[in-house]
Design an enzyme around this catalytic site. Structure first.
Site, PDB file in Angstrom:
ATOM      1  N   ASN A 127       5.980 -10.228   0.224  1.00 60.57           N
ATOM      2  CA  ASN A 127       5.042  -9.204  -0.241  1.00 60.57           C
ATOM      3  C   ASN A 127       5.859  -8.017  -0.751  1.00 60.57           C
ATOM      4  O   ASN A 127       6.425  -7.270   0.040  1.00 60.57           O
ATOM      5  CB  ASN A 127       4.123  -8.793   0.918  1.00 60.57           C
ATOM      6  CG  ASN A 127       3.166  -7.683   0.517  1.00 60.57           C
ATOM      7  OD1 ASN A 127       3.101  -7.293  -0.657  1.00 60.57           O
ATOM      8  ND2 ASN A 127       2.420  -7.171   1.479  1.00 60.57           N
ATOM      9  N   TRP A 128       5.906  -7.898  -2.069  1.00 57.38           N
ATOM     10  CA  TRP A 128       6.751  -6.845  -2.660  1.00 57.38           C
ATOM     11  C   TRP A 128       6.129  -5.457  -2.509  1.00 57.38           C
ATOM     12  O   TRP A 128       6.780  -4.456  -2.802  1.00 57.38           O
ATOM     13  CB  TRP A 128       6.983  -7.120  -4.152  1.00 57.38           C
ATOM     14  CG  TRP A 128       7.703  -8.389  -4.471  1.00 57.38           C
ATOM     15  CD1 TRP A 128       7.988  -9.430  -3.628  1.00 57.38           C
ATOM     16  CD2 TRP A 128       8.248  -8.760  -5.750  1.00 57.38           C
ATOM     17  NE1 TRP A 128       8.659 -10.420  -4.294  1.00 57.38           N
ATOM     18  CE2 TRP A 128       8.832 -10.043  -5.604  1.00 57.38           C
ATOM     19  CE3 TRP A 128       8.292  -8.156  -6.996  1.00 57.38           C
ATOM     20  CZ2 TRP A 128       9.452 -10.719  -6.660  1.00 57.38           C
ATOM     21  CZ3 TRP A 128       8.903  -8.822  -8.053  1.00 57.38           C
ATOM     22  CH2 TRP A 128       9.480 -10.089  -7.876  1.00 57.38           C
ATOM     23  N   LYS A 129       4.854  -5.405  -2.124  1.00 62.18           N
ATOM     24  CA  LYS A 129       4.129  -4.125  -2.016  1.00 62.18           C
ATOM     25  C   LYS A 129       4.286  -3.347  -3.338  1.00 62.18           C
ATOM     26  O   LYS A 129       4.284  -3.968  -4.388  1.00 62.18           O
ATOM     27  CB  LYS A 129       4.599  -3.344  -0.784  1.00 62.18           C
ATOM     28  CG  LYS A 129       4.484  -4.208   0.486  1.00 62.18           C
ATOM     29  CD  LYS A 129       4.644  -3.443   1.763  1.00 62.18           C
ATOM     30  CE  LYS A 129       4.531  -4.396   2.949  1.00 62.18           C
ATOM     31  NZ  LYS A 129       4.592  -3.722   4.241  1.00 62.18           N
ATOM     32  N   SER A 185       8.284  -6.768  10.194  1.00 64.03           N
ATOM     33  CA  SER A 185       9.724  -6.610  10.445  1.00 64.03           C
ATOM     34  C   SER A 185      10.458  -7.944  10.585  1.00 64.03           C
ATOM     35  O   SER A 185      11.371  -8.071  11.411  1.00 64.03           O
ATOM     36  CB  SER A 185       9.957  -5.718  11.671  1.00 64.03           C
ATOM     37  OG  SER A 185       9.452  -4.415  11.428  1.00 64.03           O
ATOM     38  N   HIS A 216      -4.706  -6.839   3.894  1.00 67.76           N
ATOM     39  CA  HIS A 216      -3.465  -6.282   4.445  1.00 67.76           C
ATOM     40  C   HIS A 216      -3.778  -4.948   5.137  1.00 67.76           C
ATOM     41  O   HIS A 216      -4.613  -4.187   4.666  1.00 67.76           O
ATOM     42  CB  HIS A 216      -2.438  -6.074   3.330  1.00 67.76           C
ATOM     43  CG  HIS A 216      -1.074  -5.794   3.863  1.00 67.76           C
ATOM     44  ND1 HIS A 216      -0.714  -4.559   4.353  1.00 67.76           N
ATOM     45  CD2 HIS A 216      -0.007  -6.602   4.038  1.00 67.76           C
ATOM     46  CE1 HIS A 216       0.531  -4.619   4.790  1.00 67.76           C
ATOM     47  NE2 HIS A 216       0.993  -5.850   4.616  1.00 67.76           N
ATOM     48  N   GLU A 235      -2.283  -2.219   5.221  1.00 65.67           N
ATOM     49  CA  GLU A 235      -2.109  -1.016   4.388  1.00 65.67           C
ATOM     50  C   GLU A 235      -3.353  -0.775   3.544  1.00 65.67           C
ATOM     51  O   GLU A 235      -3.725   0.366   3.275  1.00 65.67           O
ATOM     52  CB  GLU A 235      -0.845  -1.162   3.523  1.00 65.67           C
ATOM     53  CG  GLU A 235       0.405  -0.999   4.377  1.00 65.67           C
ATOM     54  CD  GLU A 235       1.631  -1.726   3.867  1.00 65.67           C
ATOM     55  OE1 GLU A 235       1.637  -2.176   2.709  1.00 65.67           O
ATOM     56  OE2 GLU A 235       2.596  -1.851   4.648  1.00 65.67           O
ATOM     57  N   GLU A 256      -0.364  -9.968  11.373  1.00 72.41           N
ATOM     58  CA  GLU A 256       0.559  -8.850  11.180  1.00 72.41           C
ATOM     59  C   GLU A 256       0.158  -7.693  12.094  1.00 72.41           C
ATOM     60  O   GLU A 256      -0.707  -6.885  11.725  1.00 72.41           O
ATOM     61  CB  GLU A 256       0.512  -8.363   9.719  1.00 72.41           C
ATOM     62  CG  GLU A 256       1.015  -9.371   8.714  1.00 72.41           C
ATOM     63  CD  GLU A 256       1.619  -8.688   7.493  1.00 72.41           C
ATOM     64  OE1 GLU A 256       2.739  -9.059   7.121  1.00 72.41           O
ATOM     65  OE2 GLU A 256       0.996  -7.780   6.934  1.00 72.41           O
ATOM     66  N   GLY A 292       7.053  -2.598   9.005  1.00 74.08           N
ATOM     67  CA  GLY A 292       7.934  -1.561   8.495  1.00 74.08           C
ATOM     68  C   GLY A 292       8.567  -0.695   9.562  1.00 74.08           C
ATOM     69  O   GLY A 292       9.114   0.367   9.270  1.00 74.08           O
ATOM     70  N   GLY A 328       9.771  -5.682   3.612  1.00 71.05           N
ATOM     71  CA  GLY A 328      11.036  -5.068   3.208  1.00 71.05           C
ATOM     72  C   GLY A 328      12.159  -6.050   2.882  1.00 71.05           C
ATOM     73  O   GLY A 328      12.847  -5.905   1.856  1.00 71.05           O
TER      74      GLY A 328
END
Ligand code: 13P
Length: 256
Positions: free
Chosen positions: A9-11, A214, A96, A98, A168, A174, A236
């Site tokens: 997931n490149w966000k 993570s 997600h 976020e 998640e 993160g 990440g």
């Protein structure tokens, strides 16, 4: 046996040119994915470039990070499932944390998004997860099973088979503090039991359940060694081609 799946997931990272470079480098480092399926989820603006950069043998599938539930209409700034199909996406990440926390995606909206994806042959990767305060209050199972049931309301058995769930925990995203494989495995068991209750054991067995939060080259092996964990949703660590390639190769090598 469910085929392992590693999703990057490149966000909100990478321009189109950077996406091209990353896909080229990954294709060199990971020429064959074999037993492991690999999915890249660039931002909307880099999906076309990523699709163009993939070699003909297409070692990676593409995912979007979100969609709108309508096919078209007056929805400024939104992107629909047919548009994503047209760009070559096979998957879409939905729910997600976020998006849940910063953009108002609640279970009801996510459910509409899941249905829209399925209507257009996009495979949802549905994210669920508890906050730190949920965990401290011992509400993890209640929270994740509630999210699962509400987001999947009205899904048929056949549709369920095409779905992937990503567990998640919000506190692990993160932060550098991943869940332990045992903590993740326990939640995965609960999620699978919920799927079996809702759609039958056989359909529930076919759904892949990934862990995210993570994940790194250092810890991915321990997650992959668990037969409750079918792969990883990586944030990440997927932005660096060497790290992501190492994660993929460990997912190929570590036996469960
Ligand atoms: P990190 O791997 O950066 O913790 O992000 C996880 C994630 O949110 C993937 O969707």
């Amino acid at each position: 046996m469910r085929r392992r799946l590693i999703v990057g997931n490149w966000k909100m990272h990478k321009t189109a040119a950077e996406a091209t470079a990353l896909v080229h480098r990954l294709s060199e480092l990971v020429p064959q994915t074999g037993e492991v399926e690999v999915v890249l989820a660039p931002p909307f603006t880099a999906l076309h470039a990523a699709a163009q950069a993939l070699p003909l043998s297409r070692p990676f599938a593409l995912a979007a990070q979100n969609l709108h539930w309508e096919d078209e209409g007056p929805f400024t700034g939104e992107v629909s499932a047919p548009m994503l199909k047209d760009l070559g996406c096979q998957y879409v990440i939905l729910g997600h944390s976020e998006r849940r926390h910063s953009f108002g995606d609640d279970d009801k909206k996510i459910s509409k998004k899941v249905h829209a994806a399925l209507r257009h042959g996009l495979r949802p990767i549905l994210c669920v997860g508890e906050s730190l305060s949920d965990r401290k209050k011992r509400r993890t199972k209640t929270v994740v099973t509630g999210q699962l049931r509400k987001c999947l309301e009205g899904i048929s058995k056949d549709e369920l088979r095409t779905l992937t769930i990503a567990y998640e925990p919000v506190w692990a995203i993160g932060t550098g503090h991943a869940a332990t494989p045992a903590q993740a495995g326990a939640v995965h068991d609960t999620l699978r039991a919920t799927l079996a209750r809702g759609w039958g054991a056989e359909a529930g067995e076919q759904v892949r359940i990934l862990y995210g939060g993570s994940v790194t080259p250092e810890n991915v092996g321990a997650f992959m060694a668990s037969d409750q964990i079918d792969g990883a949703l990586v944030g990440g660590a997927c932005l660096d081609p060497q790290s992501f390639a190492t994660i993929i190769s460990l997912a190929q090598r570590v036996a469960r």
